[in-house]
Design an enzyme around this catalytic site. Structure first.
Site, short mmCIF file in Angstrom:
data_model
loop_
_atom_site.label_atom_id
_atom_site.label_comp_id
_atom_site.label_asym_id
_atom_site.label_seq_id
_atom_site.Cartn_x
_atom_site.Cartn_y
_atom_site.Cartn_z
N ASP A 96 0.85 -1.19 0.00
CA ASP A 96 0.00 0.00 0.00
C ASP A 96 0.89 1.24 0.00
OD1 ASP A 96 -2.46 -1.45 0.18
OD2 ASP A 96 -2.05 -1.80 2.29
N LYS A 130 0.27 -8.36 -2.25
CA LYS A 130 -1.10 -7.95 -2.52
C LYS A 130 -1.11 -6.56 -3.13
CE LYS A 130 -4.18 -6.49 0.75
NZ LYS A 130 -4.86 -5.29 0.25
N ASP A 166 -6.33 -7.48 -5.22
CA ASP A 166 -7.41 -7.24 -4.25
C ASP A 166 -8.31 -6.12 -4.76
OD1 ASP A 166 -8.90 -6.91 -1.91
OD2 ASP A 166 -7.28 -5.93 -0.81
N LEU A 167 -9.17 -6.44 -5.73
CA LEU A 167 -10.04 -5.41 -6.32
C LEU A 167 -11.49 -5.56 -5.89
CD1 LEU A 167 -8.48 -5.09 -9.91
CD2 LEU A 167 -7.98 -3.76 -7.85
N LYS A 168 -11.82 -6.62 -5.17
CA LYS A 168 -13.18 -6.80 -4.58
C LYS A 168 -14.29 -6.47 -5.56
CE LYS A 168 -11.60 -5.69 0.14
NZ LYS A 168 -10.30 -5.05 -0.12
N HIS A 215 -17.75 -6.35 -7.56
CA HIS A 215 -19.16 -6.42 -7.15
C HIS A 215 -19.98 -5.77 -8.25
CE1 HIS A 215 -22.28 -5.64 -3.71
NE2 HIS A 215 -22.78 -6.33 -4.70
N ASP A 216 -20.69 -6.60 -9.04
CA ASP A 216 -21.44 -6.05 -10.17
C ASP A 216 -22.38 -7.16 -10.65
OD1 ASP A 216 -22.14 -4.50 -12.56
OD2 ASP A 216 -20.23 -3.46 -12.27
N THR A 237 -20.63 -9.08 -15.81
CA THR A 237 -19.54 -8.09 -15.69
C THR A 237 -18.44 -8.60 -14.77
OG1 THR A 237 -21.09 -6.31 -16.11
CG2 THR A 237 -19.05 -5.70 -15.02
N THR A 270 -14.74 -5.49 7.58
CA THR A 270 -14.52 -5.38 9.03
C THR A 270 -14.67 -3.94 9.52
OG1 THR A 270 -12.17 -5.31 8.55
CG2 THR A 270 -13.05 -7.40 9.32
N ARG A 302 2.04 -2.93 7.07
CA ARG A 302 3.02 -2.05 7.70
C ARG A 302 4.06 -2.73 8.59
NH1 ARG A 302 -1.77 1.82 9.16
NH2 ARG A 302 -2.74 -0.24 8.99
O1 C5P Z 1 -0.65 -2.40 7.15
P1 C5P Z 1 -1.65 -3.46 7.48
O2 C5P Z 1 -1.04 -4.78 7.93
O3 C5P Z 1 -2.73 -2.98 8.45
O4 C5P Z 1 -2.38 -3.76 6.07
C1 C5P Z 1 -3.42 -4.68 5.97
C2 C5P Z 1 -3.92 -4.76 4.57
O5 C5P Z 1 -5.09 -5.59 4.58
C3 C5P Z 1 -4.33 -3.45 3.94
O6 C5P Z 1 -4.09 -3.57 2.52
C4 C5P Z 1 -5.79 -3.37 4.24
O7 C5P Z 1 -6.49 -2.62 3.31
C5 C5P Z 1 -6.20 -4.83 4.16
N1 C5P Z 1 -7.40 -5.17 4.92
C6 C5P Z 1 -7.50 -4.98 6.28
N2 C5P Z 1 -8.62 -5.33 6.95
C7 C5P Z 1 -9.63 -5.87 6.28
C8 C5P Z 1 -9.56 -6.08 4.91
C9 C5P Z 1 -8.40 -5.71 4.26
O8 C5P Z 1 -6.57 -4.51 6.92
N3 C5P Z 1 -10.69 -6.22 6.96
#
Ligand code: C5P
Length: 236
Positions: A13, A35, A62-64, A66-67, A71, A121, A212
């Site tokens: 990210d 990812k 990870d584009l999730k 929904h359509d 599509t 979440t 992170r």
């Molecule tokens: O930096 P961190 O470990 O928090 O990153 C977690 C990754 O997982 C990010 O790309 C975040 O968008 C994704 N994610 C999340 N919680 C979710 C779904 C996806 O942290 N419920």
């Protein structure tokens, strides 16, 4: 597919391509997967994904989606053309949408894994009530995980807190991909309900999405190796 046996998927990210590539240079495709999410994909496009694949990494795109079914099936097909390892969609798109995606992917000789997001979440009980779901998020997560399984998908993305119950109800072959993982030594950042890599594996996770704690570490490869070691120990 590169065949690493690491359970760690590093979440790339970053706002800028160079930052992501600098990190990728320091990591190793035998030690993790990557990812790529909506931000980087929207900025940098399919070429960026291909660049990472060419360096030997398995990619979770990870584009999730929904359509409508047609599509989403076409979008999954396009994602599969990039040679990615895993893709995802929203289970709330319904059984026909999920089945259409799976059936389109099954026409290929080699296909990516296909997993679903159940309830984000970030949503609490009031948020889901407002969009028409009854009951607690956890009940809806389980219901949608079952629908995902019935639709023939490979698994779900879920919180490690939800993993043990989904694992218990849906068995050993259903993939559970869990973000919200923090080694005990790491900062929690903005994640609230976290689990350590070992606890997440014991709870039934198949793959851990970690951002992170690796991407912001002074020594990312050392941070990754420490998590891999913790996972191996928990599986031994
Ligand atoms: O930096 P961190 O470990 O928090 O990153 C977690 C990754 O997982 C990010 O790309 C975040 O968008 C994704 N994610 C999340 N919680 C979710 C779904 C996806 O942290 N419920």
């Amino acid at each position: 597919m590169n065949g690493t046996d690491s359970k760690v998927i590093v979440a790339l990210d970053f706002p800028q391509q160079q930052q992501a590539l600098d990190l990728v240079e320091r990591l190793d495709p035998s030690l993790c997967r990557l990812k790529v999410g909506k931000e980087m994909f929207t900025r940098l496009g399919p070429q960026f994904v291909e660049q990472l694949s060419n360096r030997g990494y398995d990619i979770f795109l990870d584009l999730k989606f929904h359509d409508i079914p047609n599509t989403v099936a076409a979008a999954c097909d396009a994602a599969a053309d990039l040679g990615v390892w895993m893709i995802n969609l929203h289970a709330s798109g319904g059984r026909r949408m999920m089945m259409a995606a799976r059936e389109r992917l099954e026409q290929r000789s080699e296909r990516p894994l296909l997993v679903a997001v159940t309830i984000l979440t970030s949503l609490g009980v009031e948020d889901i009530a407002e969009v028409g779901y009854q009951g607690e998020p956890a009940e809806n997560v389980l219901r949608l995980a079952k629908l995902t399984d019935e639709s023939g998908l490979d698994g779900v993305v879920c919180s490690p807190r939800e993993a043990s119950e989904i694992r218990r109800q849906l068995g050993q072959d259903f993939l559970l991909v869990t973000p919200g993982v923090r080694p005990s030594s790491a900062a929690k950042d903005d994640q609230r309900r976290v689990m350590t890599p070992a606890d997440a594996m014991v709870a039934g996770s198949s793959y851990l999405v970690v951002g992170r704690p690796i991407t912001a570490a002074d020594d990312p490869i050392q941070a990754l190796q420490a998590i891999n070691a913790e996972v191996s120990e928990s599986l031994a």
